[in-house]
Design an enzyme around this catalytic site. Structure first.
Site, PDB file in Angstrom:
ATOM      1  CD1 TRP A   1     -20.918   2.384 -24.307  1.00  0.00           C
ATOM      2  CD2 TRP A   1     -22.727   2.088 -25.783  1.00  0.00           C
ATOM      3  NE1 TRP A   1     -20.896   3.011 -25.278  1.00  0.00           N
ATOM      4  CE2 TRP A   1     -21.785   2.999 -26.123  1.00  0.00           C
ATOM      5  CE3 TRP A   1     -24.221   1.849 -25.886  1.00  0.00           C
ATOM      6  CZ2 TRP A   1     -22.097   3.628 -27.188  1.00  0.00           C
ATOM      7  CZ3 TRP A   1     -24.306   2.625 -27.147  1.00  0.00           C
ATOM      8  CH2 TRP A   1     -23.400   3.336 -27.778  1.00  0.00           C
TER       9      TRP A   1
ATOM     10  CE  LYS B   1     -19.482   0.381 -33.087  1.00  0.00           C
ATOM     11  NZ  LYS B   1     -18.086  -0.010 -32.389  1.00  0.00           N
TER      12      LYS B   1
END
Length: 246
Positions: A86, A194
């Site tokens: 990421w 998440k």
């Protein structure tokens, strides 16, 4: 940005795994199932082709392409950053390495309990617990102006195998990051985390609705269909009055 995701899709179509049965011999049943899934997963192959550290890069690529989370010049805090996929995407999107001299240069700070290999354009704080007050202080020192424009979290607790407990622990992590946001997320900023669906999801949703102008639930294509994970994207941070919550 949408065009970028189409290019990723084209890459996935070009690079498919072929069945390699010989590689699966002499393994346990669990190892065999894992390897078979990896061999059939186009995102695993694409990550290698595109030189991303793991397949999760494509989750962020898709979400960013559709919702413009990352832009040149933004300051990004990447929580649970290991192995750094990421952060790779963030460095590219915010121009943290200065690859585009015609655009403002951003900043990417990744934090994880695990070691993260060096990445041009990113600063890594590891091993470090993002929920530890000492780590929080160091994060403030490293972020330009002590603020982030975007907080990303692909964190997850070590699985116990007890679904309800794992869910509660992940919600707790996300709520801890929101507590942190009170002191480091710039007004108007974005928060992407998440989570796993479960009984405590409403607590996180409530906080996001109170503190941001808009929230969305996302399920990118690279998130496996049999996975309970979803991503919550909250934008236009209103800010929280007072000191950091306990």
């Amino acid at each position: 940005m949408a065009g970028s995701w189409k290019l990723v899709g084209a890459s996935l179509r070009r690079h498919r795994f072929h069945t390699v049965g010989s590689h699966c011999k002499a393994r346990t049943g669990a190892e065999h199932l894992w390897l078979t899934r990896q061999l059939k997963d186009p995102f695993v192959k694409a990550a290698k082709v595109e030189s991303y550290r793991c397949r999760s890069a494509f989750k962020l690529l898709e979400m960013d392409a559709r919702h413009r989370i990352l832009r040149p010049g933004l300051r990004v805090l990447d929580c649970g950053a290991a192995p750094g996929a990421w952060s790779q995407v963030a460095v590219q999107r915010v121009n943290a390495a200065g690859a585009d001299p015609g655009s403002p240069a951003g900043f990417v700070l990744g934090v994880d309990l695990l070691h993260i290999s060096a990445l041009e354009g990113a600063t890594f704080l590891c091993p470090a617990d993002v929920t530890d007050p000492k780590t929080f202080q160091r994060i403030q020192e490293l972020l330009p102006g002590g603020r982030a424009d975007v907080i990303l979290s692909d964190m997850a607790p070590n699985a116990t195998g007890i679904r309800g407990l794992d869910h509660d622990r992940l919600i707790g992590l996300c709520l801890s990051l929101l507590d942190m946001a009170a002191d480091i997320l710039h007004p108007g900023g974005a928060f992407l985390c998440k989570t796993w669906a479960g009984s405590q999801s409403h607590r996180l949703q409530k906080r996001l609705t109170e503190e941001f102008q808009r929230t969305r639930t996302l399920k990118p294509e690279a998130s496996r269909k049999d996975s309970a994970e979803v991503y919550l994207l909250a934008t236009q941070y209103r800010g929280v009055q007072g000191a950091r919550k306990g």
